[in-house]
Design an enzyme around this catalytic site. Structure first.
Site, PDB file in Angstrom:
ATOM      1  N   GLU A 159       0.367  -1.194  -0.025  1.00  0.00           N
ATOM      2  CA  GLU A 159       0.022  -0.397   0.151  1.00  0.00           C
ATOM      3  C   GLU A 159       0.472   0.937   0.212  1.00  0.00           C
ATOM      4  O   GLU A 159       0.922   2.119   0.751  1.00  0.00           O
ATOM      5  CB  GLU A 159      -0.780   0.078   1.024  1.00  0.00           C
ATOM      6  N   GLU A 266      -5.879 -10.645  -1.636  1.00  0.00           N
ATOM      7  CA  GLU A 266      -6.555 -10.787  -0.513  1.00  0.00           C
ATOM      8  C   GLU A 266      -8.343 -10.637  -1.087  1.00  0.00           C
ATOM      9  O   GLU A 266      -8.997  -9.903  -0.254  1.00  0.00           O
ATOM     10  CB  GLU A 266      -6.337  -9.321   0.475  1.00  0.00           C
TER      11      GLU A 266
END
Ligand code: XIL
Length: 376
Positions: A159, A266
């Site tokens: 991220e 994910e």
């Protein structure tokens, strides 16, 4: 007195009953995946330590890869400067090895779930580049080095990109202390600690074009500098309504065109309403509990089950179409009761994001995935 065989049969009977209770009625999902595409699940500490035996049995039956949901994050594995907590991660790796699963490491360098000491400068000053790099190097060498040859691939940086229209770099504490090359340094340290390990850049919302463009630029830049990078992970925290199939497909094809593996790392599908600004998986964006958004506190109604099933069928049809490019699809959690979406972005709701329900029974979405993959 029970004869030894009776004891053995008794134990086997219990084991078989446990397997029957965890959805043995359908095929093992890993067996219906396209060849060369692993099926993973994010697992918890209680699952790999087999305190939650039923969920552990479900993982064993359906998945051939595992990712630790939390236990390899910095705050869990390295809570204090001179203290590592390796026991849970050791259990994870052993759990995977015993079952011949591919074990993935998540995650080395992130702004979240990292203890405050990591970002603290000397005597109250801002963190300086040298100290930040030294801490990063030490952490990566210790953690990646410990599992050298046993953890197949690492989410090295997680991220690093903002959700804005420019796909700008997130001004995380790592970025502020070191500069944009903190990413290159993290990949170099990881490669040094395990030259065989695959190394990934991981993020959410890469289905958004500017963010994806930056991720691809980062990876091309690493390659241009001769630094190992094997893949880009799109987290895949998706909603019923979005992202569109076109955007998911563009994500797969653009990443592959950059010359690296595509990983869906994910995957889950949120069935509950969110404010538009809460789209994605930014852990800093949370809202207060509102009962009117907790739409299905008891169970997911049939029409919504069907909608979830269609959504999963659609995305797995895309995975199948691009099977040459995608090397792994990992669900973020094992069953609905365990999903982080019960707490994110709004705490205290009952979500229904995965293929197995709270009783660990396969849902219509499971059937839809099996049916889609069986068309291969
Ligand atoms: C989540 C876990 O599932 C939760 O248990 C934890 O409280 C917060 O983090 N993106 C990631 C994951 O890369 O590590 C996050 O996992 C979900 C969003």
């Amino acid at each position: 007195m029970r004869r030894p065989e009776a004891v053995v049969l008794g134990t086997l009977g219990v084991a078989l009953a446990a397997v029957a209770a965890v959805g043995a009625e359908g095929p093992a999902l890993k067996d219906v995946m396209p060849k060369g595409m692993l099926l993973g699940a994010a697992v918890s500490q209680s699952q790999v330590e087999e305190k939650d035996a039923a969920a552990a049995a479900l993982v064993t039956r359906h998945f051939d890869s595992i990712t630790p949901e939390n236990l390899l994050k910095w705050e869990a594995v390295h809570p204090e400067p001179d203290r590592f907590n390796f026991a849970p991660a050791d259990a994870l790796v052993a759990f995977g090895e015993q079952r011949k699963m591919t074990v993935i490491g998540h995650t080395l360098v992130w702004h979240s779930q990292t203890p405050a000491w990591v970002f603290a400068g000397k005597e109250g000053a801002a963190l300086d580049r040298e100290t930040a790099l030294a801490r990063m190097r030490e952490h990566i060498q210790a953690v990646v080095g410990r599992y050298r040859g046993r953890i197949k691939g690492w989410d090295v940086v997680n991220e690093a990109i903002n959700d804005d229209a420019e796909g700008s770099m997130r001004k995380s504490k790592w970025q502020q202390a070191i500069g944009d090359d903190y990413i290159a340094k993290a990949f170099e340290f990881a490669h040094g600690a395990d030259p065989q390990a695959e190394l990934y850049y991981n993020d959410y919302n890469l289905t958004s074009a500017p963010k994806r463009a930056t991720a691809i630029r980062i990876v091309k830049d690493l390659k241009a500098r001769g630094i190992r990078v094997d893949g880009i992970g799109e987290q895949g925290h998706w909603l019923l309504a979005g992202p569109s199939r076109a955007d998911i497909e563009a994500t797969i094809t653009d990443i592959a065109a950059a010359g690296v593996k595509v990983l869906i790392t994910e995957l889950d599908v949120d069935v509950l309403p969110r404010d538009p600004g809460m789209y994605g998986a930014d852990l800093e964006k949370r809202a207060k509990f509102k009962a009117e958004t907790n739409l299905y506190p008891d169970s997911l109604p049939a029409d919504k089950q069907a909608e979830l099933a269609r959504r999963y069928a659609d995305v797995f049809a895309l995975f199948l179409k691009h099977r040459e490019k995608i090397t792994r699809v990992t669900f973020w959690g094992v069953h609905d009761g365990h999903s982080w979406l019960n707490g994110f972005p709004i705490p205290g709701r009952v979500n229904h994001a995965l293929l197995f329900d709270r009783q660990l029974r396969p849902k219509p979405a499971y059937d839809a995935v099996v049916e889609t993959l069986n068309k291969k």
